[in-house]
Scaffold this motif. Structure first.
Motif, short mmCIF file in Angstrom:
data_model
loop_
_atom_site.label_atom_id
_atom_site.label_comp_id
_atom_site.label_asym_id
_atom_site.label_seq_id
_atom_site.Cartn_x
_atom_site.Cartn_y
_atom_site.Cartn_z
N PRO A 269 15.80 -4.73 -0.60
CA PRO A 269 15.77 -3.77 -1.70
C PRO A 269 16.14 -2.38 -1.21
O PRO A 269 16.06 -2.08 -0.02
N PHE A 270 16.54 -1.51 -2.15
CA PHE A 270 16.88 -0.14 -1.79
C PHE A 270 15.65 0.67 -1.42
O PHE A 270 15.75 1.70 -0.74
N ALA A 271 14.47 0.24 -1.86
CA ALA A 271 13.22 0.92 -1.53
C ALA A 271 12.08 -0.08 -1.64
O ALA A 271 12.15 -1.03 -2.43
N THR A 272 11.03 0.12 -0.87
CA THR A 272 9.85 -0.73 -0.93
C THR A 272 8.68 0.09 -1.47
O THR A 272 8.78 1.30 -1.64
N VAL A 273 7.57 -0.57 -1.75
CA VAL A 273 6.38 0.12 -2.24
C VAL A 273 5.96 1.19 -1.24
O VAL A 273 5.89 0.94 -0.04
N GLY A 274 5.71 2.40 -1.76
CA GLY A 274 5.33 3.51 -0.90
C GLY A 274 6.48 4.37 -0.47
O GLY A 274 6.29 5.32 0.29
N GLU A 275 7.69 4.08 -0.98
CA GLU A 275 8.88 4.84 -0.60
C GLU A 275 9.50 5.53 -1.80
O GLU A 275 9.34 5.10 -2.95
N PHE B 134 2.59 11.88 -6.03
CA PHE B 134 2.54 11.03 -4.84
C PHE B 134 2.82 11.80 -3.55
O PHE B 134 2.92 11.20 -2.48
N LEU B 135 2.93 13.12 -3.65
CA LEU B 135 3.22 13.95 -2.48
C LEU B 135 2.10 14.97 -2.28
O LEU B 135 1.47 15.43 -3.23
N GLY B 136 1.88 15.32 -1.01
CA GLY B 136 0.89 16.34 -0.70
C GLY B 136 -0.54 15.88 -0.82
O GLY B 136 -1.46 16.70 -0.87
N ASN B 137 -0.76 14.56 -0.86
CA ASN B 137 -2.13 14.05 -0.99
C ASN B 137 -2.78 13.75 0.36
O ASN B 137 -3.95 13.37 0.42
N LEU C 196 5.58 11.27 2.32
CA LEU C 196 4.23 11.79 2.13
C LEU C 196 4.16 13.26 1.73
O LEU C 196 3.24 13.66 1.01
N HIS C 197 5.10 14.07 2.22
CA HIS C 197 4.96 15.52 2.11
C HIS C 197 6.23 16.17 1.59
O HIS C 197 7.34 15.63 1.74
N TYR C 198 6.06 17.36 1.02
CA TYR C 198 7.21 18.20 0.69
C TYR C 198 7.64 18.98 1.93
O TYR C 198 6.81 19.44 2.72
N GLY C 199 8.93 19.15 2.09
CA GLY C 199 9.47 19.95 3.18
C GLY C 199 10.63 20.79 2.71
O GLY C 199 11.14 20.61 1.59
N MET C 200 11.07 21.73 3.55
CA MET C 200 12.18 22.61 3.22
C MET C 200 13.08 22.77 4.43
O MET C 200 12.60 23.01 5.55
N VAL C 201 14.38 22.61 4.20
CA VAL C 201 15.39 22.92 5.21
C VAL C 201 16.14 24.15 4.71
O VAL C 201 16.76 24.10 3.64
#
Length: 284
Positions: free
Chosen positions: A72-78, A141-144, A174-179
């Motif tokens: 699959p293109f993604a699994t649970v948790g992705e 689902f992010l930052g938890n 899991l987290h937000y990031g910035m480039v």
């Protein structure tokens, strides 16, 4: 226990005309035996009872667990960017690389999804229905989880949005990031997955990400690329100069001028190149 929406290592319990029944290869004796069908079309040649095989487990159109060797293109948790292939009264259905499309209920859409649109979503198992579904409400689902990274740690990043200061990314699902734009020296695209390196974990839990590794490793790799470029192009007049503009350096080598000059200095110290009075480098 079989993990729905994940890859599982399973053992062949028995072969039947329409496939093979699999059980969890790590099942304990006191745990109930749950058989999952691997249809014939997914069976590798020569598969026999007691063999182990890695499969992805999801639910078919009749809500029964089923195994596949497809990816699959993604699994649970992705998180992933997936295309809408159908919309009906239940919600939007996404192509995630498997025969049964992935549902995004209307309650999990930030805006009404349209057929043909490509959207960032999170894949999870719904607690109420025990079905694999997706949500476009990424913020839920992010930052938890508190990020516990050391500076320089390599992470997986999914590029999700461009802002005035740079690209927002999802770090390790899991987290937000910035480039930041002023630290990007190669093209980035929305939906692209890239390796990144933690620069700083902010107090709000968001993470500043660099696309380049530790300075020493980064400069060493760059020096090798510059040296290879010089050897290949030494006869066609493509000069390398420490006085080149930052724009030219970015286009040609995908790096900052600071790293470029450090790499030339490293090659000079290793007696691989010479640097003339006007700044042009030549192979020794």
């Amino acid at each position: 226990m079989i993990k729905l929406g994940k890859y599982n290592t399973m053992k062949v319990e028995k072969l039947v005309d329409f496939g093979a029944y699999l059980v969890d290869s790590e099942r304990k004796e006191d745990e109930p035996k749950q058989e999952v069908l691997l249809p014939t079309r997914y069976m590798p040649e020569g598969l026999a009872p007691e063999d182990t095989i890695e499969v992805f487990v999801y639910k078919d159109s009749e809500d029964r667990p089923i195994a596949t060797t497809e990816t699959p293109f993604a699994t649970v948790g992705e998180f992933a960017f997936l295309e809408v292939v159908q919309v009906n009264d239940t919600g939007a259905f996404l192509d995630w690389g498997l025969p049964k499309d992935l549902l995004v209920p209307y309650s999990e859409q930030k805006m009404r999804m349209k057929r043909g649109g490509i959207y960032p979503v999170y894949v999870y198992v719904d607690d109420a229905t025990k079905r694999i579904v997706a949500s476009a409400r990424l913020e839920h689902f992010l930052g938890n989880v508190i990020p516990e990274y050391k500076n320089g740690t390599e992470v997986d990043c999914l590029v999700i949005q461009h802002t005035e200061i740079g690209y927002k990314v999802i770090v390790d699902n899991l987290h937000y990031g910035m480039v930041y734009d002023n630290e990007i020296f190669r093209p980035l695209e929305i939906g692209q997955s890239v390796k990144g390196y933690v620069k700083h974990v902010r107090e709000d839990g968001k993470i500043d990400i660099s696309l380049s590794g530790k300075a020493a490793d980064r400069v060493g790799e760059l020096a090798e690329r510059i040296y290879s470029f010089m050897k290949i192009n030494s006869s066609n007049g493509a000069a390398v100069s420490e006085k080149a503009s930052p724009e030219e350096i970015k286009v040609r080598f995908g790096c900052s001028k600071k790293d470029f000059k450090k790499a030339l200095g490293l090659l000079y110290k290793e007696h691989k190149i010479s640097i003339s009075a006007n700044g042009e480098a030549g192979i020794v």
